[in-house]
Design a protein around this motif. Structure first.
Motif, PDB file in Angstrom:
ATOM      1  N   ILE A  61       2.868  23.709 -11.089  1.00 42.65           N
ATOM      2  CA  ILE A  61       2.659  23.314  -9.739  1.00 42.65           C
ATOM      3  C   ILE A  61       0.833  23.462  -9.762  1.00 42.65           C
ATOM      4  O   ILE A  61       0.089  22.801  -9.320  1.00 42.65           O
ATOM      5  CB  ILE A  61       2.890  24.203  -9.058  1.00 42.65           C
ATOM      6  CG1 ILE A  61       4.533  23.946  -8.486  1.00 42.65           C
ATOM      7  CG2 ILE A  61       2.342  24.323  -7.295  1.00 42.65           C
ATOM      8  CD1 ILE A  61       5.504  24.954  -7.699  1.00 42.65           C
ATOM      9  N   ASN A  62       0.301  24.473 -10.391  1.00 39.12           N
ATOM     10  CA  ASN A  62      -0.904  24.984 -10.404  1.00 39.12           C
ATOM     11  C   ASN A  62      -1.585  23.760 -11.172  1.00 39.12           C
ATOM     12  O   ASN A  62      -2.736  23.122 -10.873  1.00 39.12           O
ATOM     13  CB  ASN A  62      -1.248  26.012 -11.070  1.00 39.12           C
ATOM     14  CG  ASN A  62      -0.935  27.376 -10.250  1.00 39.12           C
ATOM     15  OD1 ASN A  62      -0.738  27.058  -9.061  1.00 39.12           O
ATOM     16  ND2 ASN A  62      -0.843  28.652 -10.683  1.00 39.12           N
ATOM     17  N   ARG A  63      -1.175  23.130 -12.235  1.00 44.75           N
ATOM     18  CA  ARG A  63      -1.504  22.026 -13.052  1.00 44.75           C
ATOM     19  C   ARG A  63      -1.572  20.831 -12.449  1.00 44.75           C
ATOM     20  O   ARG A  63      -2.395  20.145 -12.343  1.00 44.75           O
ATOM     21  CB  ARG A  63      -1.030  21.904 -14.495  1.00 44.75           C
ATOM     22  CG  ARG A  63      -1.607  21.006 -15.338  1.00 44.75           C
ATOM     23  CD  ARG A  63      -0.924  20.910 -16.802  1.00 44.75           C
ATOM     24  NE  ARG A  63      -0.058  22.056 -17.019  1.00 44.75           N
ATOM     25  CZ  ARG A  63       0.941  21.763 -17.606  1.00 44.75           C
ATOM     26  NH1 ARG A  63       1.706  20.587 -18.060  1.00 44.75           N
ATOM     27  NH2 ARG A  63       1.851  22.780 -17.885  1.00 44.75           N
ATOM     28  N   ALA A  64      -0.522  20.638 -11.585  1.00 49.22           N
ATOM     29  CA  ALA A  64      -0.433  19.416 -10.782  1.00 49.22           C
ATOM     30  C   ALA A  64      -1.220  19.421  -9.604  1.00 49.22           C
ATOM     31  O   ALA A  64      -2.125  18.421  -9.261  1.00 49.22           O
ATOM     32  CB  ALA A  64       0.941  19.430 -10.102  1.00 49.22           C
ATOM     33  N   ASN A  65      -1.713  20.580  -8.824  1.00 49.00           N
ATOM     34  CA  ASN A  65      -2.648  20.645  -7.916  1.00 49.00           C
ATOM     35  C   ASN A  65      -4.107  20.372  -8.589  1.00 49.00           C
ATOM     36  O   ASN A  65      -4.913  19.882  -7.803  1.00 49.00           O
ATOM     37  CB  ASN A  65      -2.659  21.990  -7.381  1.00 49.00           C
ATOM     38  CG  ASN A  65      -1.535  22.227  -6.176  1.00 49.00           C
ATOM     39  OD1 ASN A  65      -1.297  21.176  -5.568  1.00 49.00           O
ATOM     40  ND2 ASN A  65      -0.866  23.338  -5.893  1.00 49.00           N
ATOM     41  N   GLU A  66      -4.229  20.998  -9.716  1.00 51.17           N
ATOM     42  CA  GLU A  66      -5.627  20.458 -10.188  1.00 51.17           C
ATOM     43  C   GLU A  66      -5.766  19.141 -10.473  1.00 51.17           C
ATOM     44  O   GLU A  66      -7.032  18.471 -10.276  1.00 51.17           O
ATOM     45  CB  GLU A  66      -5.888  21.270 -11.837  1.00 51.17           C
ATOM     46  CG  GLU A  66      -5.908  22.606 -11.588  1.00 51.17           C
ATOM     47  CD  GLU A  66      -5.781  23.540 -12.877  1.00 51.17           C
ATOM     48  OE1 GLU A  66      -5.884  22.706 -13.943  1.00 51.17           O
ATOM     49  OE2 GLU A  66      -5.866  24.704 -12.926  1.00 51.17           O
ATOM     50  N   PHE A  67      -4.915  18.407 -10.985  1.00 51.21           N
ATOM     51  CA  PHE A  67      -4.949  16.933 -11.180  1.00 51.21           C
ATOM     52  C   PHE A  67      -5.042  16.316  -9.835  1.00 51.21           C
ATOM     53  O   PHE A  67      -5.970  15.442  -9.702  1.00 51.21           O
ATOM     54  CB  PHE A  67      -3.405  16.449 -11.981  1.00 51.21           C
ATOM     55  CG  PHE A  67      -3.483  15.178 -12.040  1.00 51.21           C
ATOM     56  CD1 PHE A  67      -4.402  14.349 -12.972  1.00 51.21           C
ATOM     57  CD2 PHE A  67      -2.674  14.313 -11.234  1.00 51.21           C
ATOM     58  CE1 PHE A  67      -4.247  13.111 -13.181  1.00 51.21           C
ATOM     59  CE2 PHE A  67      -2.700  12.848 -11.520  1.00 51.21           C
ATOM     60  CZ  PHE A  67      -3.516  12.311 -12.220  1.00 51.21           C
ATOM     61  N   ASP A  68      -4.356  16.578  -8.983  1.00 54.42           N
ATOM     62  CA  ASP A  68      -4.225  15.919  -7.561  1.00 54.42           C
ATOM     63  C   ASP A  68      -3.433  16.802  -6.409  1.00 54.42           C
ATOM     64  O   ASP A  68      -2.328  17.091  -6.783  1.00 54.42           O
ATOM     65  CB  ASP A  68      -3.631  14.559  -7.539  1.00 54.42           C
ATOM     66  CG  ASP A  68      -3.991  13.651  -6.310  1.00 54.42           C
ATOM     67  OD1 ASP A  68      -4.804  14.203  -5.432  1.00 54.42           O
ATOM     68  OD2 ASP A  68      -3.261  12.618  -6.257  1.00 54.42           O
ATOM     69  N   PRO A  69      -4.170  16.930  -5.270  1.00 50.67           N
ATOM     70  CA  PRO A  69      -3.399  17.911  -4.359  1.00 50.67           C
ATOM     71  C   PRO A  69      -2.048  17.045  -3.781  1.00 50.67           C
ATOM     72  O   PRO A  69      -1.030  17.879  -3.557  1.00 50.67           O
ATOM     73  CB  PRO A  69      -4.207  17.846  -3.181  1.00 50.67           C
ATOM     74  CG  PRO A  69      -5.398  17.615  -3.771  1.00 50.67           C
ATOM     75  CD  PRO A  69      -5.215  16.771  -4.832  1.00 50.67           C
ATOM     76  N   GLY A  70      -1.947  15.937  -3.980  1.00 51.81           N
ATOM     77  CA  GLY A  70      -0.775  15.370  -3.373  1.00 51.81           C
ATOM     78  C   GLY A  70       0.529  15.368  -4.567  1.00 51.81           C
ATOM     79  O   GLY A  70       1.745  15.511  -4.327  1.00 51.81           O
ATOM     80  N   VAL A  71      -0.190  15.403  -5.894  1.00 56.60           N
ATOM     81  CA  VAL A  71       0.879  15.403  -6.821  1.00 56.60           C
ATOM     82  C   VAL A  71       1.633  16.940  -6.843  1.00 56.60           C
ATOM     83  O   VAL A  71       2.624  17.367  -6.993  1.00 56.60           O
ATOM     84  CB  VAL A  71       0.383  15.193  -8.297  1.00 56.60           C
ATOM     85  CG1 VAL A  71       1.214  15.639  -9.431  1.00 56.60           C
ATOM     86  CG2 VAL A  71      -0.097  13.640  -8.232  1.00 56.60           C
ATOM     87  N   GLY A  72       0.514  17.945  -6.664  1.00 55.31           N
ATOM     88  CA  GLY A  72       1.030  19.443  -6.533  1.00 55.31           C
ATOM     89  C   GLY A  72       2.098  19.642  -5.435  1.00 55.31           C
ATOM     90  O   GLY A  72       3.034  20.384  -5.587  1.00 55.31           O
ATOM     91  N   ILE A  73       1.958  18.909  -4.393  1.00 56.69           N
ATOM     92  CA  ILE A  73       3.045  18.969  -3.082  1.00 56.69           C
ATOM     93  C   ILE A  73       4.334  18.310  -3.669  1.00 56.69           C
ATOM     94  O   ILE A  73       5.309  19.058  -3.651  1.00 56.69           O
ATOM     95  CB  ILE A  73       2.167  18.160  -1.942  1.00 56.69           C
ATOM     96  CG1 ILE A  73       1.109  19.015  -1.440  1.00 56.69           C
ATOM     97  CG2 ILE A  73       3.453  18.081  -0.861  1.00 56.69           C
ATOM     98  CD1 ILE A  73       0.432  18.510  -0.111  1.00 56.69           C
ATOM     99  N   LEU A  74       4.197  17.475  -4.403  1.00 57.69           N
ATOM    100  CA  LEU A  74       5.558  16.726  -5.007  1.00 57.69           C
ATOM    101  C   LEU A  74       5.975  17.416  -5.617  1.00 57.69           C
ATOM    102  O   LEU A  74       7.209  17.833  -5.913  1.00 57.69           O
ATOM    103  CB  LEU A  74       5.114  15.209  -5.394  1.00 57.69           C
ATOM    104  CG  LEU A  74       4.775  14.185  -4.659  1.00 57.69           C
ATOM    105  CD1 LEU A  74       4.163  12.941  -5.283  1.00 57.69           C
ATOM    106  CD2 LEU A  74       5.897  13.991  -3.464  1.00 57.69           C
TER     107      LEU A  74
END
Length: 129
Positions: A61-74
């Motif tokens: 989740i943290n890595r996805a949030n670093e990439f893009d906040p929308g991806v982190g939510i998904l």
């Protein structure tokens, strides 16, 4: 006599040609089934990966949030759905309730079109409006 020899010579040549082609076809057919190299990983190779390199859900989740906040939510929603599915799989009655809940959610997201709406779309396509 010469005609007979010429005919035999021609027959001999054509039979050699036919036998040669049969041998060539049979040899070329034997090379078709040679196994190609495989690039898939084996179970032994997967065992070589140290466990500290396998990220847990929070790291994903943290890595996805670093990439893009929308991806982190998904990713968070996916993890929550996975944990909910694990909880629901414990009991047969919860599996049935989960199916009904998922069916209602799917129908809410994709309501079935009525015949009138489909006919209206077809008429608009045909008339070009």
């Amino acid at each position: 006599m010469q005609k007979i020899l010429l005919t035999l010579k021609e027959a001999l040549r054509s039979s050699f040609l036919v036998v040669g082609l049969i041998i060539f076809i049979s040899l070329s057919g034997s090379f078709i089934f040679v196994q190609q190299p495989s690039y898939a990983t084996t179970l032994e190779e997967l065992k070589l990966i140290p466990p500290e390199y396998k990220p847990n859900s929070e790291e994903k989740i943290n890595r996805a949030n670093e990439f893009d906040p929308g991806v982190g939510i998904l990713e968070e929603e996916r993890q929550e759905a996975y944990e909910q599915a694990i909880k629901d799989s414990k009991n047969l009655t919860t599996i049935e309730k989960t199916y009904e809940r998922n069916l209602k959610a799917e129908q809410a997201q994709n309501p079935p079109e009525s015949f009138g709406e489909k006919a209206k779309e077809v008429i608009e396509k045909v008339t070009g409006k």
